[in-house]
Design an enzyme around this catalytic site. Structure first.
Site, short mmCIF file in Angstrom:
data_model
loop_
_atom_site.label_atom_id
_atom_site.label_comp_id
_atom_site.label_asym_id
_atom_site.label_seq_id
_atom_site.Cartn_x
_atom_site.Cartn_y
_atom_site.Cartn_z
N GLU A 151 69.35 52.19 24.82
CA GLU A 151 70.41 51.94 23.84
C GLU A 151 70.12 52.63 22.50
OE1 GLU A 151 73.35 48.67 24.09
OE2 GLU A 151 71.58 47.45 24.46
N ASP B 289 65.28 48.55 30.58
CA ASP B 289 66.10 47.34 30.51
C ASP B 289 66.84 47.24 31.83
OD1 ASP B 289 67.87 45.32 30.10
OD2 ASP B 289 68.75 46.13 28.27
N ASN C 167 64.24 48.29 24.41
CA ASN C 167 65.67 48.47 24.13
C ASN C 167 65.84 48.22 22.63
OD1 ASN C 167 68.40 47.89 23.51
ND2 ASN C 167 68.84 47.46 25.67
N ASP D 155 63.36 43.11 30.72
CA ASP D 155 62.75 44.43 30.49
C ASP D 155 61.46 44.48 31.29
OD1 ASP D 155 64.48 45.54 28.08
OD2 ASP D 155 64.10 43.41 27.72
N ASP E 36 67.55 42.97 19.61
CA ASP E 36 67.52 41.70 20.34
C ASP E 36 66.47 41.71 21.46
OD1 ASP E 36 69.26 43.57 21.46
OD2 ASP E 36 70.75 42.09 22.09
N HIS E 37 65.87 42.87 21.72
CA HIS E 37 64.78 42.98 22.70
C HIS E 37 63.45 43.21 21.99
CE1 HIS E 37 67.40 43.87 26.34
NE2 HIS E 37 68.26 44.05 25.35
N ASN F 145 68.40 44.53 32.92
CA ASN F 145 69.49 43.56 32.85
C ASN F 145 69.53 42.66 34.09
OD1 ASN F 145 71.03 43.51 30.38
ND2 ASN F 145 71.58 45.65 30.79
#
Length: 254
Positions: free
Chosen positions: A34, A145, A7, A216, A245-246, A147
């Site tokens: 994303e 991802d 991501n 992930d 951030d991933h 989530n």
DNA sequence: ATGGTGGTCCAACCA
């Protein structure tokens, strides 16, 4: 065969990181989430220059998924049949005989929100569609991802997160139902130290303190399980200036 | 308890 998911939280901003990482790691397949751009903005030429082809499904501002590959992609799918949705979160393609399914699962915001209900409905639709895909493709990898942190050991502070979005029972049950179609969590096929995460909040110096979550995932079908030889998180790109951030997560197949 | 950061795009939403 080396397959990765990442991501990138805006491909426009992260393109230099992604291209550098491709050059260094040379995966056969990289699934992106994303990308946050429209289809006409996708930087396909720059991937081509690095020796990669790509397929993508984008939209303005939010979401967006892509599959970058060294080898040709076939039978591309971008939607669950009968599921009307403007949010671009799904991209499947067959590469070297392996069905790659790239998901950007809805975040869900909080368990009391409408977005959480959307997330659960989306996961239910995903399960039904995967069951149909499975009838046509025994060699499948569902990655992206999710989530969802599958278990408490995938959460830096399980007590603080208990019942919260990304960890709630209903989300974990939905993931369990998908796994029950015939998938295993590839990273858990291999011995891991504690505290292996793939996402760290930008706030509160979370990465430095390893306050992360493993959301992930690469899920592999039984027909591929014997070919799995390694699966791990590469934290290096999370340490760069202006990171996603991933971090990327990798699966190596024989 | 709050707010802390970052991307998109300039007010507010999303994560």
């Amino acid at each position: 065969m080396k397959i990765a998911t990442w991501n990138v939280n805006s491909l426009r901003v992260r393109l230099p990181h992604v291209l550098e990482w491709l050059q260094a790691q040379q995966p056969d397949v990289l699934a992106l989430q994303e990308i946050k751009m429209t289809d006409d903005q996708f930087p396909v030429e720059q991937f081509n220059e690095c020796g990669y082809q790509a397929v993508w499904s984008g939209q303005k501002t939010y979401n967006g998924v892509a599959i970058v590959s060294k080898h040709p992609t076939q039978d591309v799918v971008t939607d669950f049949p009968g599921w009307q949705d403007d949010q671009r979160r799904i991209l499947a393609a067959t590469i070297d005989g392996v069905r790659i399914v790239n998901f950007y699962v809805p975040n869900g915001e909080s368990v009391a929100s409408d977005k959480y209900q959307y997330k659960l409905a989306w996961l239910k639709a995903a399960k039904h569609w995967l069951a149909a895909e499975f009838k046509q493709h025994d060699k499948m990898i569902v990655l992206g991802d999710f989530n969802i942190a599958p278990e408490d050991r995938d959460v830096h502070d399980p007590a603080a997160w208990q019942g919260q979005v990304l960890c709630s029972d209903a989300e974990r049950a939905a993931l369990t139902e998908i796994m029950a179609l015939g998938f295993v969590d590839s990273l858990r096929l291999f011995e891991q130290e504690a505290g292996v995460f793939s996402w760290w909040d930008y706030r509160a110096a979370a990465f430095r303190r390893n306050m992360g979550m493993r959301i992930d995932l690469l899920l592999v079908s039984a027909a591929l399980q014997a070919r799995c030889c390694a699966s791990y998180v590469d934290k290096q790109p999370r340490k760069l200036e202006r990171p996603s951030d991933h971090a990327p997560v990798i699966l190596e197949l024989t």
